[in-house]
Design a protein around this motif. Sequence first.
Motif, mmCIF file in Angstrom:
data_model
loop_
_atom_site.group_PDB
_atom_site.id
_atom_site.type_symbol
_atom_site.label_atom_id
_atom_site.label_comp_id
_atom_site.label_asym_id
_atom_site.label_seq_id
_atom_site.Cartn_x
_atom_site.Cartn_y
_atom_site.Cartn_z
ATOM 1 N N VAL A 39 0.948 -1.247 0.118
ATOM 2 C CA VAL A 39 -0.119 0.133 0.066
ATOM 3 C C VAL A 39 0.766 1.251 0.076
ATOM 4 O O VAL A 39 0.319 2.477 -0.256
ATOM 5 C CB VAL A 39 -0.946 -0.044 1.210
ATOM 6 N N HIS A 40 2.018 1.124 0.168
ATOM 7 C CA HIS A 40 3.042 2.512 0.086
ATOM 8 C C HIS A 40 4.462 1.941 -0.056
ATOM 9 O O HIS A 40 4.760 0.757 -0.138
ATOM 10 C CB HIS A 40 3.081 3.021 1.622
ATOM 11 N N THR A 41 5.276 2.833 -0.488
ATOM 12 C CA THR A 41 6.756 2.655 -0.703
ATOM 13 C C THR A 41 7.534 3.822 0.274
ATOM 14 O O THR A 41 7.167 4.895 -0.043
ATOM 15 C CB THR A 41 7.171 3.080 -1.898
ATOM 16 N N LEU A 42 8.119 3.387 1.175
ATOM 17 C CA LEU A 42 8.816 4.295 1.948
ATOM 18 C C LEU A 42 10.167 4.607 1.567
ATOM 19 O O LEU A 42 10.903 3.620 1.254
ATOM 20 C CB LEU A 42 8.861 3.891 3.510
ATOM 21 N N TYR A 43 10.382 5.915 1.226
ATOM 22 C CA TYR A 43 11.765 6.258 0.547
ATOM 23 C C TYR A 43 12.569 6.762 1.837
ATOM 24 O O TYR A 43 12.229 7.646 2.569
ATOM 25 C CB TYR A 43 11.482 7.474 -0.450
ATOM 26 N N GLY A 44 13.979 6.451 1.486
ATOM 27 C CA GLY A 44 14.921 6.958 2.664
ATOM 28 C C GLY A 44 16.048 7.140 1.887
ATOM 29 O O GLY A 44 16.482 6.193 1.068
ATOM 30 N N GLY A 45 17.030 8.101 2.239
ATOM 31 C CA GLY A 45 18.350 8.320 1.675
ATOM 32 C C GLY A 45 19.200 7.112 1.783
ATOM 33 O O GLY A 45 19.380 6.552 2.996
ATOM 34 N N ALA A 46 20.041 6.642 0.846
ATOM 35 C CA ALA A 46 20.962 5.429 1.258
ATOM 36 C C ALA A 46 21.859 5.491 2.042
ATOM 37 O O ALA A 46 22.399 4.528 2.501
ATOM 38 C CB ALA A 46 21.583 5.341 -0.418
ATOM 39 N N HIS A 47 22.236 6.817 2.375
ATOM 40 C CA HIS A 47 23.312 7.046 3.427
ATOM 41 C C HIS A 47 22.716 6.765 4.745
ATOM 42 O O HIS A 47 23.537 6.502 5.741
ATOM 43 C CB HIS A 47 23.748 8.450 3.309
ATOM 44 N N LEU A 48 21.348 6.585 4.900
ATOM 45 C CA LEU A 48 20.806 6.254 6.247
ATOM 46 C C LEU A 48 20.461 4.885 6.343
ATOM 47 O O LEU A 48 20.020 4.415 7.655
ATOM 48 C CB LEU A 48 19.732 7.284 6.473
ATOM 49 N N PHE A 49 20.328 4.189 5.242
ATOM 50 C CA PHE A 49 19.820 2.810 5.444
ATOM 51 C C PHE A 49 20.666 1.748 6.261
ATOM 52 O O PHE A 49 21.923 1.776 6.011
ATOM 53 C CB PHE A 49 19.576 2.279 3.924
ATOM 54 N N LYS A 50 19.856 1.108 7.178
ATOM 55 C CA LYS A 50 20.596 0.035 8.024
ATOM 56 C C LYS A 50 19.867 -1.298 7.920
ATOM 57 O O LYS A 50 18.331 -1.222 7.522
ATOM 58 C CB LYS A 50 20.668 0.483 9.348
ATOM 59 N N ALA A 51 20.252 -2.170 8.307
ATOM 60 C CA ALA A 51 19.294 -3.570 8.191
ATOM 61 C C ALA A 51 18.036 -3.490 9.050
ATOM 62 O O ALA A 51 17.304 -4.196 8.718
ATOM 63 C CB ALA A 51 20.210 -4.746 8.632
ATOM 64 N N ASP A 52 17.936 -2.812 9.970
ATOM 65 C CA ASP A 52 17.069 -2.525 10.882
ATOM 66 C C ASP A 52 16.077 -1.398 10.733
ATOM 67 O O ASP A 52 15.367 -0.906 11.639
ATOM 68 C CB ASP A 52 17.328 -2.723 12.456
ATOM 69 N N THR A 53 16.260 -0.612 9.419
ATOM 70 C CA THR A 53 15.645 0.571 9.193
ATOM 71 C C THR A 53 14.124 0.221 9.518
ATOM 72 O O THR A 53 13.226 1.288 10.029
ATOM 73 C CB THR A 53 15.996 1.021 8.153
ATOM 74 N N ALA A 54 13.412 -0.852 8.862
ATOM 75 C CA ALA A 54 12.073 -0.976 8.793
ATOM 76 C C ALA A 54 11.418 -1.274 10.160
ATOM 77 O O ALA A 54 10.669 -0.492 10.768
ATOM 78 C CB ALA A 54 11.645 -2.260 8.018
#
Length: 447
Positions: A39-54
């Motif tokens: 129902v959605h796509t959450l966008y986030g900067g690649a520099h902030l992504f971590k394995a536990d981001t969700a």
Amino acid sequence: MTSPAFGPTHLATVRATLEHAHRELARHTPHTVPGRQPVHTLYGGAHLFKADTARKMGQRALEAMSTYAPDPHALAQCLELDEALAARVHARVVAKLRHEPVEDLRIDFEDGYGPRTDAEEDSHAEAAAREVARGLSDGGLPPFLGIRVKPLHPARFERSTRTLDRFFTTLIATTGGRLPQPFIVTLPKVTTPEEPAALAHLLELVETHHGLRPGSIQVELMVESSHALYGPDGRLVLPALVEAARGRCVGVHLGPYDYTASMDITAEHQRLTHPACDFARDVMQVALAGRGLALVDGPTSLLPVGPHKPGEAPLTEAQREKNRQAVHRAWRLMHANVRHALARGFYQGWDLHPAQLPIRYASVYAFFLEGLEAATLRLKSFVAQAAQATRLGGVFDDAATGQGLLNSFLRGLACGAITAEEVRATDLTVAELHERSFTRIIEQRRG
């Protein structure tokens, strides 16, 4: 009686022409029944992504909900929902945020990433890939995952392809050849068929080089200017963009702010409900109908963030109230935008901030739940009438309506708006629902 006007030769020629035309139509519009669509796509900067981001996004979403909609009454007041409906929605949103807060996440190397040096982007591409590998190993990734690269325009080509290569090379080396499934590459600012064709070719090279199953990397295209809809000669170009991706395209996104800017609409009037955006949605729907593609709406740019941030001293009551008003104002706007999209058949949209997740789910859940009782009775009746028509040898000619109701229950069940018990109230089992075809369900019941 005179001799018939239609001789066997004439009819055979006309029939052959019609059969060829219908084969071509079926080839271009296979009427694929799609699988689960987030129902959605959450966008986030690649520099902030971590394995536990969700997981962390879910925690922050729950914090926002406990602060600004702690109970059903507060949610009902904010979104002007019926109190009984708000009670059902509130409970299910809280459960969703605890269990599966993010359905689809895009690691962004474009607008959400910002300008970086080549060394920085190289480093972030490799680090993000290692975090994806860690999330794959730990089981912490959302059900849908992908990256958004820079557009394949000449000025960005080298940087876009370099990020693509470094990301996949690092990911596959770290996982030993495993890739999250599905995994999607989102291509922004598409203007010509040559761009998705180039991306499809590059992904073929990635798969061949790393020994991946052909077609294991999927593609989404972004409509961010009129050039993605119509070519310079005024002809519709969108189907050609999809076909150029060589069967990899699974969705088309509307980028409303770039799109309206390209139409010379001033910033003051750039909004999701602008008539120009509705026109783009209509063209996307008509041009891509029957292909089983996800059509995705853009984000609400007003973020639910209060003006006063907690510091060493506690916030005053007046400051907390200003925060509440600001968040509720953003939530109401987002609720209206999501409802507008849902009513037009766009069941997925972008989110940019974890505090948007509660209202994303609340709006979607209310949409499916408010008409659930009537939809249940209608679907139950359609199933009974279809079976009866089959037993009596009659013709049941309303399968399209039955399929539409079935699709509503499929979408509601997949996102958590509807429970398995509520599905069974239609006299269908969950297994039958997952057949995804009203006609096939009736045929199986006949057997």
